[in-house]
Design an enzyme around this catalytic site. Structure first.
Site, PDB file in Angstrom:
ATOM      1  CE  LYS A 147       0.757   1.163   4.555  1.00 33.93           C
ATOM      2  NZ  LYS A 147       1.559   2.284   5.002  1.00 33.93           N
ATOM      3  N   PRO A 179       9.752  -4.042  -0.220  1.00 37.09           N
ATOM      4  CG  PRO A 179      10.678  -2.060  -1.026  1.00 37.09           C
ATOM      5  CD  PRO A 179       9.552  -3.006  -1.230  1.00 37.09           C
ATOM      6  N   GLY A 238       7.348   1.551   4.950  1.00 37.41           N
ATOM      7  CA  GLY A 238       6.038   2.210   5.059  1.00 37.41           C
ATOM      8  C   GLY A 238       5.092   1.755   3.962  1.00 37.41           C
ATOM      9  CG  LEU A 239       6.273   0.663   0.476  1.00 40.34           C
ATOM     10  CD1 LEU A 239       7.251   0.045  -0.526  1.00 40.34           C
ATOM     11  CD2 LEU A 239       5.375   1.694  -0.227  1.00 40.34           C
ATOM     12  N   GLY A 265       4.233  -4.096   3.808  1.00 40.45           N
ATOM     13  CA  GLY A 265       4.518  -5.452   3.325  1.00 40.45           C
ATOM     14  C   GLY A 265       4.291  -6.529   4.382  1.00 40.45           C
ATOM     15  N   GLY A 266       4.808  -6.306   5.585  1.00 42.76           N
ATOM     16  CA  GLY A 266       4.645  -7.296   6.658  1.00 42.76           C
ATOM     17  C   GLY A 266       3.179  -7.485   7.011  1.00 42.76           C
ATOM     18  CB  SER A 267       0.453  -5.039   7.652  1.00 43.46           C
ATOM     19  OG  SER A 267       1.166  -4.354   8.660  1.00 43.46           O
ATOM     20  CG  ASP A 274       0.119  -1.057   8.615  1.00 40.40           C
ATOM     21  OD1 ASP A 274       0.323  -2.103   9.250  1.00 40.40           O
ATOM     22  OD2 ASP A 274       0.961  -0.559   7.850  1.00 40.40           O
TER      23      ASP A 274
HETATM   24  O1  C5P Z   1       0.856  -1.471  15.431  1.00 36.72           O
HETATM   25  P1  C5P Z   1       2.253  -1.561  14.950  1.00 36.72           P
HETATM   26  O2  C5P Z   1       2.957  -2.796  15.447  1.00 36.72           O
HETATM   27  O3  C5P Z   1       2.384  -1.400  13.474  1.00 36.72           O
HETATM   28  O4  C5P Z   1       2.986  -0.323  15.571  1.00 36.72           O
HETATM   29  C1  C5P Z   1       4.370  -0.270  15.789  1.00 36.72           C
HETATM   30  C2  C5P Z   1       4.669   0.901  16.714  1.00 36.72           C
HETATM   31  O5  C5P Z   1       4.397   2.143  16.044  1.00 36.72           O
HETATM   32  C3  C5P Z   1       3.806   0.954  17.968  1.00 36.72           C
HETATM   33  O6  C5P Z   1       4.380   0.182  18.997  1.00 36.72           O
HETATM   34  C4  C5P Z   1       3.825   2.432  18.294  1.00 36.72           C
HETATM   35  O7  C5P Z   1       5.035   2.802  18.903  1.00 36.72           O
HETATM   36  C5  C5P Z   1       3.821   3.087  16.942  1.00 36.72           C
HETATM   37  N1  C5P Z   1       2.469   3.442  16.479  1.00 36.72           N
HETATM   38  C6  C5P Z   1       1.825   4.525  17.058  1.00 36.72           C
HETATM   39  N2  C5P Z   1       0.560   4.865  16.634  1.00 36.72           N
HETATM   40  C7  C5P Z   1      -0.044   4.178  15.647  1.00 36.72           C
HETATM   41  C8  C5P Z   1       0.603   3.082  15.034  1.00 36.72           C
HETATM   42  C9  C5P Z   1       1.865   2.735  15.484  1.00 36.72           C
HETATM   43  O8  C5P Z   1       2.361   5.187  17.955  1.00 36.72           O
HETATM   44  N3  C5P Z   1      -1.254   4.566  15.232  1.00 36.72           N
END
Ligand code: C5P
Length: 295
Positions: free
Chosen positions: A12, A96, A100-101, A103-105, A137
């Site tokens: 994305k 990659p 911020g794309l 990929g893992g999600s 995400d």
């Molecule tokens: O949810 P995810 O594992 O992708 O988030 C990784 C880190 O990014 C979270 O632990 C948090 O520090 C930060 N984050 C945030 N607010 C969001 C999404 C992620 O602060 N809406």
């Protein structure tokens, strides 16, 4: 013959992203407009007796351990539904990492969907709950296409935009870990989300590129670019490549540009590659995954 499922897991981009506030649970309240794109990883799922055997392939290294989001997705599904007893999961990574794309999600969601197809178990609501447990995400990949996402990114409203946009995506050598990007942000970076509401309206109407370009903004761009030189250099390169607009995807480090057509996107891609960066040309798609083969 062992039953097998093969899926494409799409990447994305974020047309724009606003941070609204910091929440008591440590996450940030965000508003972002996302769109899935044709760049994808390939996943093959085969049941086996006991355990999880992860086999990453391709250019981008991902862990083979429980740290891998696909491993967590598989464990979560198998714990809830008791089936299959084990899984062999081969992932060909093209998206990659640390870009911020998403990929893992996307891979995590595709793993859940693949397991549901293999076993015939899991309602849409159950898969959504498992997906949201994997990260902020993930839910957008269950819907695919253009979406307005709020909350911590997990509340997804599809925008029903049928138009295909041509994009170029490039990445500097450095990746940006999401927690690091968020840790750079403070109250001075917060806004009220109204720009994303306008951007969502524009995509709902399948607006012209010029209209969308005017509304693109990302709260992470300034701070991430000042910390990661490559991201700043790519942003300048893409902005001066006669594209309609360029911006950062998610919390970086990938930069994307909107091209007037596919041919233009390919020309820009070749120029950026010649400068030594990873770069690809894509178009937006209306789904987050695609089941190519199932039992
Ligand atoms: O949810 P995810 O594992 O992708 O988030 C990784 C880190 O990014 C979270 O632990 C948090 O520090 C930060 N984050 C945030 N607010 C969001 C999404 C992620 O602060 N809406």
């Amino acid at each position: 013959m062992t039953p097998r499922v093969m899926l494409k897991a799409y990447a994305k981009i974020n047309w724009g992203l606003e941070l609204l506030s910091r929440r008591p649970d440590g996450y940030h309240e965000i508003r972002t407009v996302t769109h899935t794109v044709s760049l994808h990883d390939d996943l093959w799922l085969e049941p086996m007796r006991g355990g999880i055997d992860l086999r990453p392939r391709g250019r981008w290294a991902v862990p083979r351990s429980p740290d891998n989001i696909c491993w967590r997705a598989a464990r979560g599904f198998m714990d809830v539904f008791g089936e299959p007893s084990g899984l062999r999961l081969t992932i060909h990574k093209r998206i990659p990492v640390g870009a911020g794309l998403g990929g893992g999600s996307s891979d995590g969601v595709a793993t859940l969907v693949g397991l549901a197809r293999l076993t015939g178990l899991g309602t849409a609501a159950e898969l959504r709950e498992l997906a949201i447990g994997l990260g902020s995400d993930t839910a957008l990949f269950l819907e695919g296409g253009a979406a307005l996402c709020s909350g911590r990114g997990d509340v997804v409203s599809p925008l029903g935009c049928a138009r295909e946009y041509d994009l170029v995506i490039a990445k500097p050598r450095e990746g940006v870990p999401t927690p690091l990007a968020y840790s750079l942000m403070g109250a001075e970076d917060f806004s009220d989300g109204s720009d994303m509401d306008r951007l969502a309206d524009a995509l709902r109407r399948c607006a012209e590129l010029g209209v969308i370009a005017q509304l693109m903004r990302n709260a992470f761009t300034q701070k991430v670019c000042s910390m990661f030189e490559g991201a700043q250099e790519l942003l300048s390169m893409l902005r001066s490549a006669d594209t309609v607009a360029a911006g950062m995807s998610g919390s970086g480090s990938a930069i994307f540009a909107v091209a007037p057509d596919a041919e233009h996107a390919q020309t820009v891609r070749d120029e950026v590659r010649a400068a030594g960066y990873w770069c690809t040309s894509v178009h937006t798609v209306d789904r987050g995954y695609h089941v190519v083969e199932e039992p």
